[in-house]
Design an enzyme around this catalytic site. Structure first.
Site, mmCIF file in Angstrom:
data_model
loop_
_atom_site.group_PDB
_atom_site.id
_atom_site.type_symbol
_atom_site.label_atom_id
_atom_site.label_comp_id
_atom_site.label_asym_id
_atom_site.label_seq_id
_atom_site.Cartn_x
_atom_site.Cartn_y
_atom_site.Cartn_z
ATOM 1 N N LYS A 22 0.832 -1.221 0.000
ATOM 2 C CA LYS A 22 0.000 0.000 0.000
ATOM 3 C C LYS A 22 0.861 1.264 0.000
ATOM 4 C CE LYS A 22 -1.787 1.499 4.086
ATOM 5 N NZ LYS A 22 -1.520 2.896 4.457
ATOM 6 N N ASN A 23 1.828 1.308 0.929
ATOM 7 C CA ASN A 23 2.565 2.562 1.098
ATOM 8 C C ASN A 23 3.627 2.788 0.024
ATOM 9 O OD1 ASN A 23 0.946 3.163 3.223
ATOM 10 N ND2 ASN A 23 2.446 2.658 4.817
ATOM 11 N N CYS A 116 -5.159 13.120 13.246
ATOM 12 C CA CYS A 116 -5.793 11.851 12.936
ATOM 13 C C CYS A 116 -5.716 11.000 14.184
ATOM 14 C CB CYS A 116 -5.118 11.162 11.752
ATOM 15 S SG CYS A 116 -3.526 10.482 12.167
ATOM 16 N N ARG A 121 0.344 14.737 13.429
ATOM 17 C CA ARG A 121 0.850 14.545 12.068
ATOM 18 C C ARG A 121 0.849 15.800 11.196
ATOM 19 N NH1 ARG A 121 -1.475 8.907 9.896
ATOM 20 N NH2 ARG A 121 0.397 8.904 8.611
ATOM 21 N N ASP A 306 4.249 0.622 12.352
ATOM 22 C CA ASP A 306 3.094 -0.070 11.758
ATOM 23 C C ASP A 306 2.996 -1.537 12.192
ATOM 24 O OD1 ASP A 306 2.346 2.234 10.499
ATOM 25 O OD2 ASP A 306 3.157 1.695 8.538
ATOM 26 N N ARG A 398 -8.679 -0.502 4.519
ATOM 27 C CA ARG A 398 -7.752 0.506 3.980
ATOM 28 C C ARG A 398 -6.420 -0.119 3.628
ATOM 29 N NH1 ARG A 398 -7.300 5.913 7.253
ATOM 30 N NH2 ARG A 398 -5.933 6.132 5.453
HETATM 31 N N1 EPU Z 1 6.021 14.728 11.177
HETATM 32 C C1 EPU Z 1 6.191 16.051 11.442
HETATM 33 N N2 EPU Z 1 6.236 16.935 10.413
HETATM 34 C C2 EPU Z 1 6.111 16.545 9.128
HETATM 35 C C3 EPU Z 1 5.924 15.180 8.852
HETATM 36 C C4 EPU Z 1 5.895 14.299 9.908
HETATM 37 O O1 EPU Z 1 6.290 16.453 12.594
HETATM 38 O O2 EPU Z 1 6.148 17.393 8.228
HETATM 39 C C5 EPU Z 1 5.963 13.750 12.285
HETATM 40 C C6 EPU Z 1 4.599 13.100 12.392
HETATM 41 O O3 EPU Z 1 3.702 13.883 13.123
HETATM 42 C C7 EPU Z 1 4.921 11.782 13.057
HETATM 43 C C8 EPU Z 1 6.309 11.471 12.523
HETATM 44 O O4 EPU Z 1 6.803 12.684 11.999
HETATM 45 O O5 EPU Z 1 4.973 11.911 14.447
HETATM 46 C C9 EPU Z 1 6.357 10.381 11.473
HETATM 47 O O6 EPU Z 1 5.524 10.682 10.425
HETATM 48 P P1 EPU Z 1 5.823 10.355 8.898
HETATM 49 O O7 EPU Z 1 5.688 11.651 8.161
HETATM 50 O O8 EPU Z 1 7.066 9.589 8.707
HETATM 51 O O9 EPU Z 1 4.580 9.457 8.585
HETATM 52 P P2 EPU Z 1 3.719 9.535 7.267
HETATM 53 O O10 EPU Z 1 4.619 9.796 6.132
HETATM 54 O O11 EPU Z 1 2.564 10.436 7.488
HETATM 55 C C10 EPU Z 1 3.974 7.001 6.668
HETATM 56 C C11 EPU Z 1 3.047 5.843 6.436
HETATM 57 C C12 EPU Z 1 2.426 5.436 7.757
HETATM 58 C C13 EPU Z 1 3.555 5.043 8.723
HETATM 59 C C14 EPU Z 1 4.541 6.209 8.878
HETATM 60 C C15 EPU Z 1 5.734 5.879 9.722
HETATM 61 C C16 EPU Z 1 2.316 6.204 4.168
HETATM 62 C C17 EPU Z 1 1.222 6.548 3.232
HETATM 63 N N3 EPU Z 1 2.040 6.244 5.467
HETATM 64 O O12 EPU Z 1 3.176 8.057 7.198
HETATM 65 O O13 EPU Z 1 1.611 4.310 7.492
HETATM 66 O O14 EPU Z 1 3.027 4.718 9.977
HETATM 67 O O15 EPU Z 1 5.011 6.620 7.572
HETATM 68 O O16 EPU Z 1 6.415 4.787 9.203
HETATM 69 O O17 EPU Z 1 3.404 5.847 3.745
HETATM 70 C C18 EPU Z 1 -0.131 2.764 7.875
HETATM 71 O O18 EPU Z 1 0.149 2.231 6.789
HETATM 72 O O19 EPU Z 1 -0.912 2.232 8.710
HETATM 73 C C19 EPU Z 1 0.474 4.055 8.220
HETATM 74 C C20 EPU Z 1 -0.026 4.851 9.166
#
Ligand code: EPU
Length: 421
Positions: A22-23, A116, A121, A306, A398
């Protein structure tokens, strides 16, 4: 609304094929925005989030079809580079259109995702990177508006405060069409980042260093459409591994890339679970007692957030006490009260959960608020005595393709029932 009903106590056995990731699929689908023409993506999982992303592409005026694992995207100039609230609120990963749209059209507006279930996030790192590349960012009426006055992003040296996954992906896609060289320091190193870089390179981009913490991109004027088969879903694989071990089963996972699962496999082995390559697959088996193990989530190659909820269920079955620390998201223990209702003994203090193994779990009606928490409740149902009903299955849909069919294929007594909320 559908529920999943599980009658626990059956050790899983047999073979299960792992679906596409998915990701990886989500950022790759948005990368199609970077080049007009016919893109074909294979091994795309049939998931609600994937369909939301295809809807997003259609909303932008692009033909996007899906049939049995193959997504065909006929990219052409978009109508209006806007990601609207009704789609972003369904799926935060909608923000992945931002980098490609700004790179291609010099502007984009994306509804702010807001909080969320698993945490605040923010997307500040995505925006700071785009600003470094010459974009102006304005927040108005719940939308973030990004404009590049010169019309084209220019390469920049970016250093992320945190190795955000989707942030790295947005900046990587943006840099692919920027003028000159971009360096992303403290970049996320997840296999999905490497996969996106691989696809961009197939499209004619020049991306180096993906999979390490420093990615260097030489921007190109133009990219070409691509035909690509997506890697296996390491989190789905890890989830079936835990389900096999927790039920004291013996399962062969097909189509897994074991090298993406080092941290998970290490913890399973530490707990006493057998994980071994067998032919093209990976066999996961467990008999007898489980040892307690401590784990701390961290960006890749650390233990994935995850997989935290699933490991916690496994530890409910261990002989003794384990500690699980969540460092990536601030609010990702919502499965704990539900597991405790099933007889688990878990205490949360801040970011640490202390799990004391219990001799049995008992089936109950439970409710999940996010995707991985739902998966952990299904696993708990598989090991519990009696019947468990997991409500709000749409969370599972999802991210897990046909989960009840796959588990039933391994002998589980599981069915989807349409029911109350
Ligand atoms: N964060 C910030 N600022 C930013 C971006 C992130 O403070 O600009 C913080 C977030 O609040 C969080 C941390 O950084 O505390 C990690 O967030 P990250 O941005 O790495 O997560 P994401 O990119 O929103 C992806 C996956 C998630 C997975 C996380 C961590 C996708 C579509 N989603 O999310 O997947 O948990 O990386 O590995 O790739 C899932 O599949 O169930 C899922 C939630």
């Amino acid at each position: 609304m559908d529920n999943i009903r599980v009658e626990g106590g059956v050790p899983l056995s047999g073979r299960v094929r792992i679906s596409g990731a998915k990701n990886a699929a989500l950022p790759i689908l948005t990368a199609a925005l970077l080049a007009d023409g016919a893109h074909t993506f294979r091994n795309v999982p049939d998931l609600r989030d994937v369909h939301t992303m295809l809807r997003m592409l259609r909303r932008l005026g692009i033909d996007a079809e899906y049939e049995r694992g193959v997504a065909t995207v006929q990219a052409r100039p978009v109508l209006e580079p806007v990601a609207p609230y009704d789609l972003v609120k369904q799926m935060r990963a909608s923000v992945l259109v931002l980098g490609p749209l700004v790179a291609r059209y010099g502007r984009a507006s994306v509804s702010l995702p807001g909080g969320c279930a698993i945490g605040a996030r923010p997307i500040d790192q995505h925006l700071r990177g785009l600003e470094a590349m010459g974009a102006a960012v304005r927040l108005e009426h719940g939308y973030v508006h990004v404009d590049v006055p010169s019309g084209r992003l220019r390469g920049a040296d970016i250093y992320l405060d945190f190795p955000t996954v989707t942030g790295t992906e947005n900046l990587l896609a943006a840099a692919a069409l920027a003028e000159g060289r971009t360096t992303i320091g403290n970049a996320a190193r997840e296999p999905e980042i490497e996969e996106l870089a691989h696809v961009l390179n197939k499209m004619g981009a020049s991306v180096d260093g993906a999979g390490t913490d420093t990615i260097v991109v030489e921007g190109r004027e133009q990219l070409a459409p691509v035909d690509h088969a997506i890697i296996a879903d390491r989190i789905e694989a890890g989830t079936y591994m835990v389900a096999a071990a927790a039920t004291r089963g013996d399962v062969l996972l097909e189509g897994v890339q074991l090298e993406h699962l080092d941290a998970v496999v290490a913890k399973l082995r530490e707990a006493g679970v057998t994980v071994e390559r067998e032919g093209d697959g990976v066999r996961v088996a467990h008999q007898g007692r489980l040892r307690p193990v401590d784990a701390t989530t961290a960006p890749h190659p650390g233990f994935p957030t995850d997989m935290q909820a699933q490991l916690m269920v496994l530890m409910c079955r261990a002989d003794g006490q384990s500690q699980i620390r969540e460092t990536v998201f601030e609010n990702r223990f919502m499965h704990v009260p539900e597991l405790n209702r099933m007889g688990a003994n878990i205490a949360v203090d801040g970011r640490t959960a202390t799990v004391r193994g219990v001799p049995r779990l008992g089936g109950a009606q439970v409710m999940a608020t996010d995707l991985r928490a739902s998966a952990s409740l299904v696993i708990a149902g598989l090991v519990a005595e009696g019947v468990t009903e997991v409500l709000r299955v749409y969370h599972i849909d999802r991210g897990y393709e046909r989960i009840e069919e796959k588990l039933a294929g391994l002998g589980a007594h599981i069915e989807r029932v349409s029911g109350h909320a």
